[in-house]
Design a protein around this motif. Sequence first.
Motif, PDB file in Angstrom:
ATOM      1  N   PRO A 105     -21.478  57.943 -22.745  1.00 44.95           N
ATOM      2  CA  PRO A 105     -21.978  56.689 -23.318  1.00 44.95           C
ATOM      3  C   PRO A 105     -23.496  56.546 -23.307  1.00 44.95           C
ATOM      4  O   PRO A 105     -24.007  55.458 -23.503  1.00 44.95           O
ATOM      5  CB  PRO A 105     -21.342  55.648 -22.407  1.00 44.95           C
ATOM      6  CG  PRO A 105     -21.316  56.315 -21.067  1.00 44.95           C
ATOM      7  CD  PRO A 105     -21.040  57.759 -21.336  1.00 44.95           C
ATOM      8  N   GLY A 106     -24.228  57.663 -23.088  1.00 46.14           N
ATOM      9  CA  GLY A 106     -25.677  57.602 -23.011  1.00 46.14           C
ATOM     10  C   GLY A 106     -26.139  57.003 -21.693  1.00 46.14           C
ATOM     11  O   GLY A 106     -25.356  56.736 -20.787  1.00 46.14           O
ATOM     12  N   TRP A 107     -27.435  56.810 -21.572  1.00 42.39           N
ATOM     13  CA  TRP A 107     -27.980  56.152 -20.384  1.00 42.39           C
ATOM     14  C   TRP A 107     -27.749  54.656 -20.488  1.00 42.39           C
ATOM     15  O   TRP A 107     -27.957  54.038 -21.544  1.00 42.39           O
ATOM     16  CB  TRP A 107     -29.479  56.442 -20.271  1.00 42.39           C
ATOM     17  CG  TRP A 107     -29.786  57.871 -19.892  1.00 42.39           C
ATOM     18  CD1 TRP A 107     -28.916  58.801 -19.421  1.00 42.39           C
ATOM     19  CD2 TRP A 107     -31.064  58.510 -19.965  1.00 42.39           C
ATOM     20  NE1 TRP A 107     -29.559  59.989 -19.192  1.00 42.39           N
ATOM     21  CE2 TRP A 107     -30.892  59.834 -19.508  1.00 42.39           C
ATOM     22  CE3 TRP A 107     -32.338  58.104 -20.357  1.00 42.39           C
ATOM     23  CZ2 TRP A 107     -31.946  60.757 -19.451  1.00 42.39           C
ATOM     24  CZ3 TRP A 107     -33.394  59.009 -20.299  1.00 42.39           C
ATOM     25  CH2 TRP A 107     -33.190  60.323 -19.844  1.00 42.39           C
ATOM     26  N   LEU A 108     -27.344  54.066 -19.375  1.00 42.19           N
ATOM     27  CA  LEU A 108     -26.950  52.658 -19.376  1.00 42.19           C
ATOM     28  C   LEU A 108     -27.610  51.913 -18.219  1.00 42.19           C
ATOM     29  O   LEU A 108     -27.809  52.477 -17.137  1.00 42.19           O
ATOM     30  CB  LEU A 108     -25.426  52.532 -19.255  1.00 42.19           C
ATOM     31  CG  LEU A 108     -24.607  53.179 -20.374  1.00 42.19           C
ATOM     32  CD1 LEU A 108     -23.138  53.207 -19.989  1.00 42.19           C
ATOM     33  CD2 LEU A 108     -24.801  52.423 -21.677  1.00 42.19           C
ATOM     34  N   PHE A 109     -27.892  50.656 -18.449  1.00 44.63           N
ATOM     35  CA  PHE A 109     -28.458  49.784 -17.413  1.00 44.63           C
ATOM     36  C   PHE A 109     -27.327  48.959 -16.805  1.00 44.63           C
ATOM     37  O   PHE A 109     -26.424  48.515 -17.507  1.00 44.63           O
ATOM     38  CB  PHE A 109     -29.529  48.879 -18.025  1.00 44.63           C
ATOM     39  CG  PHE A 109     -30.172  47.946 -17.049  1.00 44.63           C
ATOM     40  CD1 PHE A 109     -30.910  48.447 -15.994  1.00 44.63           C
ATOM     41  CD2 PHE A 109     -30.046  46.575 -17.176  1.00 44.63           C
ATOM     42  CE1 PHE A 109     -31.519  47.584 -15.085  1.00 44.63           C
ATOM     43  CE2 PHE A 109     -30.649  45.706 -16.282  1.00 44.63           C
ATOM     44  CZ  PHE A 109     -31.385  46.215 -15.233  1.00 44.63           C
ATOM     45  N   TYR A 110     -27.422  48.712 -15.512  1.00 45.52           N
ATOM     46  CA  TYR A 110     -26.281  48.168 -14.767  1.00 45.52           C
ATOM     47  C   TYR A 110     -25.951  46.709 -15.086  1.00 45.52           C
ATOM     48  O   TYR A 110     -24.869  46.245 -14.760  1.00 45.52           O
ATOM     49  CB  TYR A 110     -26.528  48.296 -13.259  1.00 45.52           C
ATOM     50  CG  TYR A 110     -27.528  47.290 -12.704  1.00 45.52           C
ATOM     51  CD1 TYR A 110     -27.098  46.088 -12.159  1.00 45.52           C
ATOM     52  CD2 TYR A 110     -28.894  47.539 -12.744  1.00 45.52           C
ATOM     53  CE1 TYR A 110     -28.011  45.163 -11.660  1.00 45.52           C
ATOM     54  CE2 TYR A 110     -29.806  46.624 -12.257  1.00 45.52           C
ATOM     55  CZ  TYR A 110     -29.358  45.438 -11.713  1.00 45.52           C
ATOM     56  OH  TYR A 110     -30.257  44.514 -11.234  1.00 45.52           O
ATOM     57  N   ALA A 111     -26.864  45.939 -15.721  1.00 49.42           N
ATOM     58  CA  ALA A 111     -26.621  44.495 -15.861  1.00 49.42           C
ATOM     59  C   ALA A 111     -26.837  44.000 -17.275  1.00 49.42           C
ATOM     60  O   ALA A 111     -27.065  42.819 -17.473  1.00 49.42           O
ATOM     61  CB  ALA A 111     -27.535  43.719 -14.905  1.00 49.42           C
ATOM     62  N   SER A 112     -26.756  44.870 -18.259  1.00 48.53           N
ATOM     63  CA  SER A 112     -27.094  44.411 -19.608  1.00 48.53           C
ATOM     64  C   SER A 112     -25.930  44.585 -20.567  1.00 48.53           C
ATOM     65  O   SER A 112     -24.881  45.128 -20.238  1.00 48.53           O
ATOM     66  CB  SER A 112     -28.315  45.168 -20.137  1.00 48.53           C
ATOM     67  OG  SER A 112     -27.960  46.485 -20.506  1.00 48.53           O
ATOM     68  N   LEU A 113     -26.163  44.119 -21.787  1.00 49.34           N
ATOM     69  CA  LEU A 113     -25.154  44.158 -22.836  1.00 49.34           C
ATOM     70  C   LEU A 113     -24.927  45.570 -23.350  1.00 49.34           C
ATOM     71  O   LEU A 113     -23.882  45.880 -23.918  1.00 49.34           O
ATOM     72  CB  LEU A 113     -25.626  43.258 -23.984  1.00 49.34           C
ATOM     73  CG  LEU A 113     -24.584  42.713 -24.938  1.00 49.34           C
ATOM     74  CD1 LEU A 113     -23.571  41.864 -24.207  1.00 49.34           C
ATOM     75  CD2 LEU A 113     -25.268  41.880 -26.019  1.00 49.34           C
TER      76      LEU A 113
END
Length: 935
Positions: free
Chosen positions: A459-467
């Motif tokens: 899913p690519g790089w992801l941030f822990y608290a975003s949409l």
Amino acid sequence: MKSLSIQSLLLMFSSIILLFQFSCNTSEENEIVEYETAVDQWPEITKESKPWTRWWWMGSAVDKENIDYLLEEYERVGLGGVEIAPIYGAKGYEDRYLDFLSEEWIAVLNHTVSKASELNMGVDMTLGTGWPFGGPQVRMEHAASKMIVQEYEISEGQRDLEIVQRKRNEREPDAILINVIGTFKNGERKDLHDLRFGNVIENLPEDLEKVQALYFAKTEQKVKRAAPGGEGFTLDHFFKTAVNNYLESFDKAFDNAYPDIRSFYNDSFEVYGADFTADFLVEFEERRGYDLKMMLSELTDNTGDEKSIRVKSDYRETLHELLLENFTENWTAWAKAKGKKTKNQAHGSPGNLLDIYGAVDIPECETFGSSYFPIPGLRRDSADIRNVDPDPIMLKFASSAAHLTGKNLVSCETFTWLGEHFKSSFSQMKPELDQTFLAGINHVFYHGVTYSPQDVQFPGWLFYASLNLTQHNSLWEHFSEFNQYIARTQSVLQSGMPDNELLVYWPVYDVWANPKGMMELISVHHIDRWLHPTEFYKQSKQLMDLGYSVDFISDKMIAESDIKNGEIKTHENANTAKALIIPKVEFMPLETLEDILTLAKNGAKVIFQEKPRDIPGLQDLEEKREKFSTLWNETGLDKNTEVAWGKGKLIFSKNIASSLEKEEIHREGISETGLKFIKRKIGSDKYYFIVNHSANTINRKINFLTQSENAIIMNPLNGKMGLAKSQRDGKYLGVALHLEPGESLIVRTTNQKSEQIAGWGYHAAPISNIEINSDWKITFGPNGGPNLPKEQQMENLEPWTNQGDKDADFYSGRGTYSGSFEFELDQSLNYTLNFSSIHESAKVWINGKYAGQAWSLPYKLDVSEFLIQGKNDIKIEVANLMANHMRYLDINKIPWRNYHEINFVNIDYKPFDASSWDVMPSGLGGKLEIRGFKK
């Protein structure tokens, strides 16, 4: 000299108008300008009217090739700008990390700004990494500081006392002992410095009862979620020397050659436990007139003692002033000198939110969590939401500050924890988004989009608290029309100026009078404590529910206000207000009452709900109390419900709404129907953004408080507009409106006319209702995964999930329903295509022509121009959520969570795991109908 013809005069006048409009369009984007535009056109779509996004640079592992690719993608789907926020990185990619502010990092930043400019996109930049401000340039003496007070009871006959710092653990650093204060049996307090030998107090006086040791300490907080090269201590925001040193470090790094970014950004004040600074005692005494160290007992008392409350209020007011002056105003002046703006979240700080928001160029609020809306069909699974409801009145602190200080843009960090990861749809986002618009927000920032290079697979790089609306999201190819909705709406909400007729005084001194604790953080997460119980909140909400438009005003803003034509003007670029409302107040400064009465003397109308009970603070208390009481008694409001006061009027009323009507300050009729609205004025015209968040369809005449004769209805979903059915009714213009639950429209009231605008197509009472039946074929792709499912055949319209195909159950991507149907075309009717349910967004082609995208409730499209007599072909491309693919990864234990620091958490901040999720329905369901309406 030859006389000019009428045609020549008209041509000259038109040229002047066009020149004026051009000058307005080329002025700074955050300056409020007011001019009329043609009624047959939407306002210009600018990069500011498009949505922007916080752009997480994970590990600052960024390069020029991927920057180009991603910015082109963002521009393609309709984003207007990015806000660069470097944070922690993904494991295994450390060789790509760039240290913050290194030559390589600055080179990529310069390239980013250049590429964005080429695409007509804007760039903002967080002045640091992670949050809050801080980093390796913050030396210990400039790091966030705190006060420690230790008490010692003196026993009978005790002759000496050793002062020893009580540490929480061995790692806690030594604090600096700055004062030792003794309290004697007669109540007298003295500094015991003459008796100190190091940390020992010798020869204790016999009548000494208590000793308090005051320490200057450091919070030791470090930057949260820091990027490489950005690790270090959090800044002391209250200390001007520390702030200047921090800002100068950026001047040095950039050699004062900053790229053409638009603004520097500061996140919400999350400097935990920072309640002191190096020169606080000196600043306090200069500002409040007494020595705080002699009031340590009152400062630390939590019993609600009156003197304690006053000392706490003075202490909190001083923190506010230091934050405002030494950080916010100082930082903004620094940025302005470099041709940059500042964008700031004031909430969470220990200060007056209105003044701190108002001190920057672009105030920014934040939505956190999800709201309940009774819109039929709106999905809201309790397991996927946080137990917090965003409150639009909280958002109005930022918009009020902008409105009253003459700034046009009000931004919002939007959709923070709207729902569980990978489960948020456009239809869920729209009501939340509309609620922010209704609160005065007109510059949306997504929270957020993560920089993810092309070689990192789903899913690519992801941030822990975003949409996590990134290019890997299965909704990405359907993102554009959602962004167009925002752009059209914001183009209106950025036009002209606010049209709010009331100012409501926010009594911050009541908040600062909290008897518990020391520092009072005014945060978005504790509004149930400092906001909801107050009469300020209740009165503001009641007035808004009745149809009044309000802004909140601070003591400072009242002091800076003037009167223009009998109305209150807070800034040369601000709207004028018809009345100032003073809700029930416990504490009001003498100076504020004086300023209020001066406004009334010069022509303002002021309505008091009750007499303010007292004044805040400790200095010269009795003298100020007497002056306050004398001044109040002079008004005569204790004996009269209203009095003339100079050119204005003072009113004493428990029922504020009835007093407003009596003063002929009328409310809009829109709210009588349950609809919500916000309005802007542009010349003599008005724009109304109207939303139906109720469970009922509204189909009736709506009363608009305007002198205009005509109304144009504008649909921000598709850009269509038409002349409304309208009729004058006294002071109101009655306009026929039809809004189903979840719908939003814009109404422009005007005296302008245009032959280019046809009548609005009302879809109130269908003449015909035909269900489309077809043998549906579903194909999948072109992208998506983990695997492309096999083609499906259906007799009835159903989701492609739970049909016995595991590949389809795990699939996230696009599926296309194809079919055909016979249709009897009636040229006297307009037609809509109506869906029962869509999971989650549908693009429609009829007879080979693109008919639009249905992504929000109610799911319907105007298809009048696409239908033909006889056989019609229909193709519906549906994009679903990422959830099913993420479920597949976790069920099969395929690693994808591999980040430094927090790694990846669920909505409750526990380790994320999608393996136990149910399959999320994907595709279409229920009925697909064509409804016919008279033209």
